[in-house]
Scaffold this active site. Structure first.
Site, short mmCIF file in Angstrom:
data_model
loop_
_atom_site.label_atom_id
_atom_site.label_comp_id
_atom_site.label_asym_id
_atom_site.label_seq_id
_atom_site.Cartn_x
_atom_site.Cartn_y
_atom_site.Cartn_z
N GLU A 214 0.99 -1.11 0.03
CA GLU A 214 -0.07 -0.02 0.02
C GLU A 214 0.79 1.21 -0.20
O GLU A 214 0.53 2.14 0.80
CB GLU A 214 -1.10 0.20 1.20
CG GLU A 214 -1.81 -1.33 1.01
CD GLU A 214 -3.03 -1.04 2.15
OE1 GLU A 214 -3.22 -0.29 2.89
OE2 GLU A 214 -3.59 -2.42 2.28
C1 FAD Z 1 2.48 -9.91 0.36
C2 FAD Z 1 2.16 -8.74 -0.90
C3 FAD Z 1 0.99 -8.52 -1.03
C4 FAD Z 1 0.40 -7.70 -2.03
N1 FAD Z 1 -0.73 -7.47 -2.29
C5 FAD Z 1 -1.28 -6.71 -3.42
C6 FAD Z 1 -2.48 -6.62 -3.67
O1 FAD Z 1 -3.51 -7.03 -3.16
N2 FAD Z 1 -2.67 -5.93 -4.96
C7 FAD Z 1 -1.77 -5.31 -5.66
O2 FAD Z 1 -1.98 -4.51 -6.53
N3 FAD Z 1 -0.62 -5.43 -5.34
C8 FAD Z 1 -0.12 -6.01 -3.99
N4 FAD Z 1 1.09 -6.14 -3.72
C9 FAD Z 1 2.22 -5.21 -4.22
C10 FAD Z 1 2.71 -4.10 -3.54
O3 FAD Z 1 1.62 -3.06 -3.59
C11 FAD Z 1 3.86 -3.57 -4.00
O4 FAD Z 1 4.84 -4.70 -3.77
C12 FAD Z 1 4.40 -2.41 -3.88
O5 FAD Z 1 3.57 -1.37 -4.50
C13 FAD Z 1 5.86 -1.95 -4.01
O6 FAD Z 1 6.11 -2.28 -5.61
P1 FAD Z 1 7.08 -3.30 -5.99
O7 FAD Z 1 7.44 -4.42 -5.01
O8 FAD Z 1 7.17 -3.32 -7.31
O9 FAD Z 1 8.45 -2.40 -5.67
P2 FAD Z 1 9.13 -1.23 -6.66
O10 FAD Z 1 8.31 0.00 -6.90
O11 FAD Z 1 10.14 -1.87 -7.74
O12 FAD Z 1 10.14 -0.66 -5.56
C14 FAD Z 1 11.38 -1.49 -5.13
C15 FAD Z 1 11.89 -0.16 -4.20
O13 FAD Z 1 12.51 1.13 -4.93
C16 FAD Z 1 11.88 2.14 -4.26
N5 FAD Z 1 11.28 3.15 -5.30
C17 FAD Z 1 10.49 3.02 -6.27
N6 FAD Z 1 10.16 4.07 -7.19
C18 FAD Z 1 10.92 4.96 -6.31
C19 FAD Z 1 11.20 6.04 -6.56
N7 FAD Z 1 10.54 6.94 -7.65
N8 FAD Z 1 12.03 7.15 -5.68
C20 FAD Z 1 12.68 6.30 -4.76
N9 FAD Z 1 12.61 5.16 -4.44
C21 FAD Z 1 11.62 4.32 -5.25
C22 FAD Z 1 10.68 1.68 -3.39
O14 FAD Z 1 10.39 2.51 -2.35
C23 FAD Z 1 11.10 0.35 -3.04
O15 FAD Z 1 12.02 0.09 -1.94
C24 FAD Z 1 1.35 -7.00 -2.83
C25 FAD Z 1 2.67 -7.06 -2.68
C26 FAD Z 1 3.15 -8.18 -1.42
C27 FAD Z 1 4.73 -8.53 -1.24
#
Ligand code: FAD
Length: 649
Positions: free
Chosen positions: A455
């Site tokens: 979230e």
């Molecule tokens: C257990 C679990 C349940 C989930 N449930 C859902 C769900 O029900 N529905 C759904 O749609 N999604 C769900 N998700 C997805 C979750 O919302 C995402 O993991 C989250 O939004 C982060 O995306 P990402 O993991 O791709 O990280 P990324 O966006 O790839 O980010 C990786 C890292 O880079 C940093 N980062 C990214 N962009 C920037 C920036 N511009 N500046 C600085 N730092 C940055 C982030 O803070 C993070 O630390 C779930 C994930 C998990 C693991």
């Protein structure tokens, strides 16, 4: 937004509810110097955010130098009737869960038993947010979050099952944006058997939705969308009957350029073409059903659009303003459970002649946990009550609550692990097998880590906060910052800017914080005075850095992070002082809440000072250079001597 600080004679907050800047809908961030990728991400994010501020925001005023204490001093309380509803539901649920749900088994078997799910349905736990007229329990946000706090303190997987369904799944956006027809069709199903899920994330879409690949194409007769694409990490996805699916629809032409449109569709999981490709396995919350879902030519009627074509991200952001509040409540549940474990263990475990809690290092941890737990509770309940009122804009406070509570819960669970020593690292089942009290700290730690990621990650929360906190400034300065604006318009905007900032800036130095006493807060008055003066200091610091970095400020993420942390701590201090005062009055003079609030505020003030210090004294240039060099591979020698994992590169 009116300046609520009536003691301040000069305007100390921009009237952000008036159209100060460009027309509604027009981007006010200059994207002309950005890479195509970043521009696209920014445009999608900007067009999805709520442009208007229809209601006052306490936290935004803090950033503008106004401590609107009138909004916060009388801490909201539940009506007797509402409290009774929540108390009764929680008592029944608690009795059932304690008897029939073994959280360790859920973790070990990766399953919340079907009979538990059935009973939760019977109780109405999947319809807590569904209005009564549609057969739901019609709980207030406060009661809903009280339930979620309770469940999360016992079994995080069960809490996530309920929360993914109704904090972000179909019920919440349906309640906010559904048509009457959609409400009549779907709401009653959440009382019977239907579980829902929210599908936004994709392999290339994490924090940046502009890269969305899942596409919904309109059929030639205009009656259906056909969805193709993959959705990753969809919680409840593998077991859901209904999904909110975010899809790319036909792009819109804005100023002659195509802009990505994201649309939210309600999708029946039974529709042909949906496949659960993989059930994901995680470090914690192991009982959740979370998967990679594939959509292949999935036909969905156009009536299933929520809010409107191209309004999917707006819907997601608005839904999250309230949906995000579950997580702080759940984290508060974890903190309370940790405090209880740490207190009992701190008293019973004797080493070096003293119970470990009585050694000073133990007391320090216990004191931090207790005072911070009070603050988390204050922030959670304040934001929940405000969500129920509908006359305060809580987008900033909800993000602060999420950021603050998820980070603090992680610290607290880590401290509890440390206090439990080797037993903290041992599984509860192993502790039980050799006759010890099975405190599940090991599982709680694994379950808690996710909260700073889902979230909105903590980093993304700070960027979100920065954007919303700066909105009054951006609106004022938009015409000046933009390149294509004609010189005449820029001069007019400059005059408006000068007239506003001349009074405003002076007020950040000479203001009522110099003489305000805040006697109404008794022992906590000094903390109110600190919040009052620090709000002005924060506003000045933001202003100075805006002048220094101008359009490059957006890239100064570390600096912005410190500023947002200061604002968040100020908000937490305000909520905590107010909450403690209310508790002390209610408990007939018991000063323990005041003592905890005092302790929390002293800690928070020290953290604030260190953030200001890091703004003026830092090694950001060196840090940036080192980070860049490491990424370029210039320091790969440092990685030598260990086993290689993953593909060679
Ligand atoms: C257990 C679990 C349940 C989930 N449930 C859902 C769900 O029900 N529905 C759904 O749609 N999604 C769900 N998700 C997805 C979750 O919302 C995402 O993991 C989250 O939004 C982060 O995306 P990402 O993991 O791709 O990280 P990324 O966006 O790839 O980010 C990786 C890292 O880079 C940093 N980062 C990214 N962009 C920037 C920036 N511009 N500046 C600085 N730092 C940055 C982030 O803070 C993070 O630390 C779930 C994930 C998990 C693991």
């Amino acid at each position: 937004m009116p300046d609520l600080d009536t003691k301040d004679q000069k305007p100390s907050g921009a009237p952000v509810n008036k159209p100060l800047g460009p027309e509604d809908g027009e981007l006010i961030i200059d994207t002309s110097k950005m890479s195509a990728d970043k521009r696209s991400a920014m445009e999608v994010a900007e067009s999805a955010r709520e442009q208007e501020w229809k209601h006052p925001s306490f936290a935004q005023q803090l950033f503008m130098g106004t401590f609107a204490h009138q909004m916060i001093t009388d801490f909201p309380v539940q009506t007797e009737e509402d409290k009774k509803t929540g108390d009764e539901f929680i008592a029944t649920l608690d009795a059932y869960l304690q008897k029939h749900l073994d959280a360790e088994q859920v973790d070990a078997t990766r399953t919340v038993p079907q009979d538990v799910v059935d009973e939760l349905f019977r109780m109405g736990a999947f319809a807590m947010k569904v209005p009564k007229q549609y057969g739901g329990l019609g709980f207030t946000q406060v009661n809903y979050n009280r339930v979620m706090m309770h469940v999360a303190s016992y079994c995080a997987s069960t809490a996530v099952l309920l929360s993914a369904h109704q904090s972000i799944g179909v019920p919440q956006p349906l309640k906010l944006f559904g048509t009457e027809e959609q409400k009549k069709k779907y709401f009653p199903r959440f009382r019977q058997h239907s579980i829902s899920a929210f599908a936004l994330t994709e392999p290339s879409v994490g924090s940046d939705p502009s890269k969305m690949a899942t596409e919904a194409k309109l059929t030639p007769d205009g009656k259906h969308y056909v969805i193709n694409g993959d959705k990753l990490w969809c919680t409840n996805g593998p077991i859901a009957d209904l999904l909110v699916v975010m899809c790319k629809t036909a792009p819109k032409l804005v100023n002659g350029k195509e802009r990505t449109q994201i649309t939210a569709l309600i999708v029946e999981r039974s529709t042909p073409g949906i496949e659960v490709v993989h059930r994901c396995d995680f470090m914690g919350i192991r009982g959740i059903q979370n998967g990679l879902l594939r959509f292949k030519d999935v036909k969905v009627p156009v009536e299933n659009i929520l809010l409107g074509e191209g309004k999917g991200l707006k819907l997601a952001l608005t839904t999250l303003n309230t949906g995000r509040l579950t997580l702080p409540a759940a984290c508060t549940g974890v903190a309370k459970q940790c405090l209880s474990i740490a207190r009992r263990w701190g008293n019973s475990r004797v080493q070096w002649g003293l119970p470990i809690g009585q050694h000073e290092a133990g007391r320090e941890k216990i004191a931090f946990m207790a005072s911070t737990t009070l603050a988390m509770e204050a922030v959670s309940w304040l934001t929940s009550h405000w969500a129920d009122r509908h006359d305060i804009d809580i987008r900033i406070e909800a993000a602060m609550a999420k950021l603050f509570c998820s980070e603090m819960a992680w610290k607290i669970v880590d401290m509890t692990m440390q206090m439990r020593g080797g037993r903290g690292y041992e599984k509860a089942s192993s502790l039980a097998a050799r006759g010890e009290v099975p405190y599940p700290v090991e599982r709680m730690m694994r379950d808690t880590r996710i909260n700073t990621i889902i979230e909105g990650t903590s980093d993304i929360m700070k960027l979100f906060l920065a954007r919303e906190a700066m909105d009054p400034h951006l609106r004022l300065a938009a015409d000046i910052l933009k390149k294509h604006v004609p010189i005449g318009q820029k001069m007019k905007a400059g005059a408006k800017l000068a007239s506003f900032y001349s009074g405003w800036y002076l007020n950040q130095w000479f203001n009522s914080s110099l003489w305000s006493q805040h006697d109404e807060m008794g022992v906590l008055a000094d903390h109110y005075k600190f919040i009052h003066s620090t709000s002005h200091r924060l506003a000045r610091t933001i202003f100075h850095n805006m002048g220094l970095y101008r359009d490059k400020l957006e890239r100064k993420q570390v600096l912005l992070g410190h500023l947002m942390e200061v604002g968040t701590e100020l908000f937490a201090m305000s909520a905590t002082c107010s909450y403690a005062s209310m508790l002390a009055k209610r408990e007939g003079g018991d000063a323990s809440a005041i003592t905890l609030a005092d302790m929390f505020c002293r800690d928070a003030a020290r953290r604030i000072e260190s953030h200001f210090n890091a703004i003026s004294h830092n090694d950001d240039q060196l840090m940036n250079a080192v980070g860049k060099a490491v990424l370029a591979g210039d320091m790969r020698w440092l990685e030598e001597g260990v086993a290689w994992i993953g593909p060679r590169e």
